[in-house]
Scaffold this active site. Structure first.
Site, short mmCIF file in Angstrom:
data_model
loop_
_atom_site.label_atom_id
_atom_site.label_comp_id
_atom_site.label_asym_id
_atom_site.label_seq_id
_atom_site.Cartn_x
_atom_site.Cartn_y
_atom_site.Cartn_z
N TYR A 193 1.28 -0.97 0.17
CA TYR A 193 0.00 0.10 -0.01
C TYR A 193 0.85 1.14 -0.76
O TYR A 193 0.52 2.46 -0.67
CB TYR A 193 -1.11 0.15 1.20
CG TYR A 193 -2.02 1.34 1.58
CD1 TYR A 193 -2.91 1.20 0.51
CD2 TYR A 193 -1.72 2.06 2.18
CE1 TYR A 193 -3.63 2.36 0.31
CE2 TYR A 193 -2.31 3.02 2.48
CZ TYR A 193 -3.02 3.29 1.67
OH TYR A 193 -4.45 5.01 2.18
N ALA A 247 4.59 1.97 -1.24
CA ALA A 247 4.75 1.46 -2.14
C ALA A 247 3.42 2.49 -2.49
O ALA A 247 4.29 2.84 -3.89
CB ALA A 247 4.99 0.47 -2.98
#
Length: 254
Positions: A162, A164
């Site tokens: 998430y 990233a």
């Protein structure tokens, strides 16, 4: 006090993930400004789309249009946006808000989880912006707002994928701002912190206290806070702001 932006009246703005949470509040905020609110919905959600359309009209939207597409389906997006433009003209504002999260420890992270999170949170926003960009060139005062997350800046345990995806959205925002700025097309990102939702309401008191102790303002934010900032960024009140990443987190990440 809610600011009024006269230039948002009748402005055609597409909001993804508009049926709940932050996306819903953004759509409601735009409706109150008299905008032409456009939102997407998926197959089988026609009843939800119809109810949202009526709600936004009641709040003052100059027009409301639901487009049936999934942000992970490029062909659906191309067809839906193309048909809208044929009928109403070019979209003038875009809010990439749709997102999902599957929290899990890194050692348990599956490739399928990474694929689904990146496809929705990052690739979907990138492709929709690309599709709309060819029509943006025929519009005036276009503004793009990407809803990222404070997690995209600071990371978080069990949210590697998430985080990233949301960090990638920031790099994408800055690239779009540089590439399209000469056409007077702006792009900015918002990074919400802990926002009061059904999920935070369900937290135990000890968990709430732990989170709140790290927020200088001592409270969770409201979805309306994000909506207010989004309306500002979509309006000409922010005409000289582009490529910015704006935190709205009560001071959580200073």
């Amino acid at each position: 006090m809610i600011a009024t932006y006269n230039d948002l009246k009748n402005k055609k703005v597409l909001v993804t993930g508009a049926s709940r949470g932050i996306g819903l509040e953004i759509s409601k905020g735009l409706a109150k400004q008299g905008a032409h609110v456009i939102f997407n919905y998926r197959e089988g959600k026609e009843d939800v789309a119809a109810a949202l359309t009526e709600e936004l009209k009641t709040l003052g939207a100059s027009n409301v249009t639901g487009l049936k597409f999934d942000v992970t389906n490029e062909d659906e997006m191309k067809d839906a946006v193309g048909e809208f433009v044929k009928e109403f003209g070019p979209i003038e504002g875009l809010v990439n808000n749709a997102g999902i999260s599957k929290d899990t420890l890194l050692l348990r992270l599956k490739g399928s989880d990474i694929d689904s999170i990146l496809s929705t949170n990052l690739k979907g926003a990138m492709m929709l912006t690309s599709i709309c960009s060819r029509y943006f060139l025929k519009a005036e005062n276009v503004s793009i707002v990407n809803v990222s997350s404070i997690v995209g800046l600071m990371g978080n345990v069990s949210q590697a994928a998430y985080a990233a995806s949301k960090a990638g959205l920031l790099g994408f925002t800055k690239s779009v701002a540089k590439e399209l700025g000469s056409r007077n097309i702006r792009a900015n990102a918002i990074c919400p912190g802990f926002i009061a939702t059904d999920m935070t309401d369900a937290l135990e008191d000890k968990a709430k206290e732990a989170y709140l102790s790290s927020i200088p303002l001592g409270d969770f934010g409201k979805s309306e806070d994000i909506a207010n900032l989004t309306c500002f960024l979509l309006s000409q009140a922010s005409s000289y702001i582009t490529g910015e990443v704006i935190k709205i987190d009560g001071g959580l990440y200073i």
